[in-house]
Design a protein around this motif. Structure first.
Motif, PDB file in Angstrom:
ATOM      1  N   ASP A 276       0.629   0.135  -5.755  1.00  8.28           N
ATOM      2  CA  ASP A 276       0.588   1.562  -5.379  1.00  8.28           C
ATOM      3  C   ASP A 276       0.371   1.763  -3.872  1.00  8.28           C
ATOM      4  O   ASP A 276       0.541   2.867  -3.359  1.00  8.28           O
ATOM      5  CB  ASP A 276      -0.432   2.354  -6.226  1.00  8.28           C
ATOM      6  N   ASP A 278       2.344   0.373  -1.793  1.00  8.05           N
ATOM      7  CA  ASP A 278       3.703   0.292  -1.230  1.00  8.05           C
ATOM      8  C   ASP A 278       4.221   1.641  -0.743  1.00  8.05           C
ATOM      9  O   ASP A 278       4.978   1.709   0.229  1.00  8.05           O
ATOM     10  CB  ASP A 278       4.710  -0.242  -2.277  1.00  8.05           C
ATOM     11  N   LYS A 279       3.831   2.714  -1.430  1.00  7.80           N
ATOM     12  CA  LYS A 279       4.384   4.033  -1.069  1.00  7.80           C
ATOM     13  C   LYS A 279       3.571   4.723   0.043  1.00  7.80           C
ATOM     14  O   LYS A 279       3.940   5.810   0.480  1.00  7.80           O
ATOM     15  CB  LYS A 279       4.472   4.925  -2.316  1.00  7.80           C
ATOM     16  N   THR A 280       2.502   4.106   0.517  1.00  7.87           N
ATOM     17  CA  THR A 280       1.723   4.730   1.598  1.00  7.87           C
ATOM     18  C   THR A 280       2.427   4.501   2.935  1.00  7.87           C
ATOM     19  O   THR A 280       3.210   3.552   3.071  1.00  7.87           O
ATOM     20  CB  THR A 280       0.295   4.144   1.681  1.00  7.87           C
ATOM     21  N   LYS A 281       2.108   5.356   3.911  1.00  2.14           N
ATOM     22  CA  LYS A 281       2.744   5.197   5.231  1.00  2.14           C
ATOM     23  C   LYS A 281       2.175   3.979   5.969  1.00  2.14           C
ATOM     24  O   LYS A 281       2.749   3.517   6.941  1.00  2.14           O
ATOM     25  CB  LYS A 281       2.602   6.467   6.065  1.00  2.14           C
TER      26      LYS A 281
END
Ligand code: CP
Length: 309
Positions: A276, A278-281
């Motif tokens: 989860d 992976d989708k952070t900036k």
């Protein structure tokens, strides 16, 4: 003549800051070319690869890089299907590959393997990972990623977490960072601390602190470089099981980091970064893998062209 022409890339220690900056500039140049201009760089040249250990990114990014600059690749990615199985030596295998190709990349489980290969090869050799010792093109890719994503390397606070004993990318990265003015925190379980014999030279160029507790520095870091615990290099599985899962970077940890901090990982990842993230900036490890292709295209272009890029 271009100083990288016909040069072996065995250790990141052989590169000065000025040379690293030249590689970054050439990589930027390659990235700006359109596909047809790019295909002229190594038109008709052949990359030979020899992998005595598994790889996804290093082999495929070199392969993809060579195709993108107009060359082709051939080689051995599964040593069990080669004449090594009949007892052929590394020396003879390297000699064969150097006859069939213009530049050779080698991954091998032994420290010193690439240096040895460069002594018997008629063509330049690039170390694609030697034992627990070095992975220089990965370090150049890592430094390039930091520069692109943070706009600088000097002045940054960098944490390196995980298996610092067996992770060859760590040793190459630390040697590369020694050319820059950075603060480094090394975070690992006691049994996986950096090897003191390998850091003797690094210590002369780089200040670093060591801690087992990531919370000691987490909120201060600009870059967190996460590494996999290298199960395959443990002499005893019991010892691996004791440290497995020591650090897991998850969303809770990201919230405690600087907003503009970045997370890097040479990959492959097992469980040390939860998916989860992976989708952070902050997650930049897939971009890092993509930069690897461009860095390797630039390296091949500089090694194979007398007049450079
Ligand atoms: N980073 C890296 O060396 O990945 P591979 O083992 O997949 O080549």
């Amino acid at each position: 003549m271009n100083e990288f022409y016909n040069k072996d890339i065995i250790s990141i220690k052989d590169f000065s800051k000025d040379q690293l900056e030249k590689i970054f500039t050439s990589t930027d140049k390659v990235m700006k070319l359109n596909p047809s201009e790019r295909r002229e760089i190594c038109k008709g040249k052949i990359l030979g690869y020899l992998f005595y250990e598994p790889s996804t990114r290093t082999r495929l990014s070199f392969d993809s890089a060579m195709a993108s600059i107009g060359g082709t690749s051939l080689g051995i990615s599964d040593i069990s299907s080669s004449s090594t199985q009949k007892g052929e030596s590394l020396s003879d295998t390297v000699r064969m590959m150097s006859i069939y190709s213009d530049v050779l990349i080698l991954r091998h489980p032994l420290d010193g393997s690439s240096r040895f290969a460069s002594e018997v090869s008629e063509k330049p050799v690039i170390n694609a990972g030697s034992g627990t010792e070095e992975h220089p093109s990965q370090a150049i890719q890592d430094l390039f990623t930091i520069k692109k994503e943070k706009k600088r390397i000097d002045g940054l606070k960098i944490g390196i977490v995980g298996d610092l004993k067996y992770g060859r990318t760590v040793y190459s990265l630390l040697s590369g960072l020694g050319n820059f003015d950075v603060d480094v925190n090394l975070i690992s379980p006691e049994s996986l601390r950096i090897r003191s014999d390998s850091t003797y030279e690094i210590k002369k160029k780089l200040d670093f602190t060591e801690t087992p507790d990531i919370e000691d520095c987490l909120d201060d870091l600009d870059v967190l470089y996460v590494t996999r615990i290298q199960k395959e290099r443990f002499p005893d599985e019991e010892e691996y099981l004791k440290v497995k899962g020591s650090y897991v970077v998850g969303l809770d940890m990201i919230k405690r980091m600087k907003e503009d901090s970045i997370i890097l990982h040479p990959l492959p990842r097992i469980d040390e970064i939860s998916s989860d993230v992976d989708k952070t900036k902050n997650a930049r490890y897939f971009e890092q893998a993509e930069y690897g292709k461009h860095v390797r295209a630039a390296l091949l272009g500089m090694i194979l062209n007398e007049n450079g890029l």
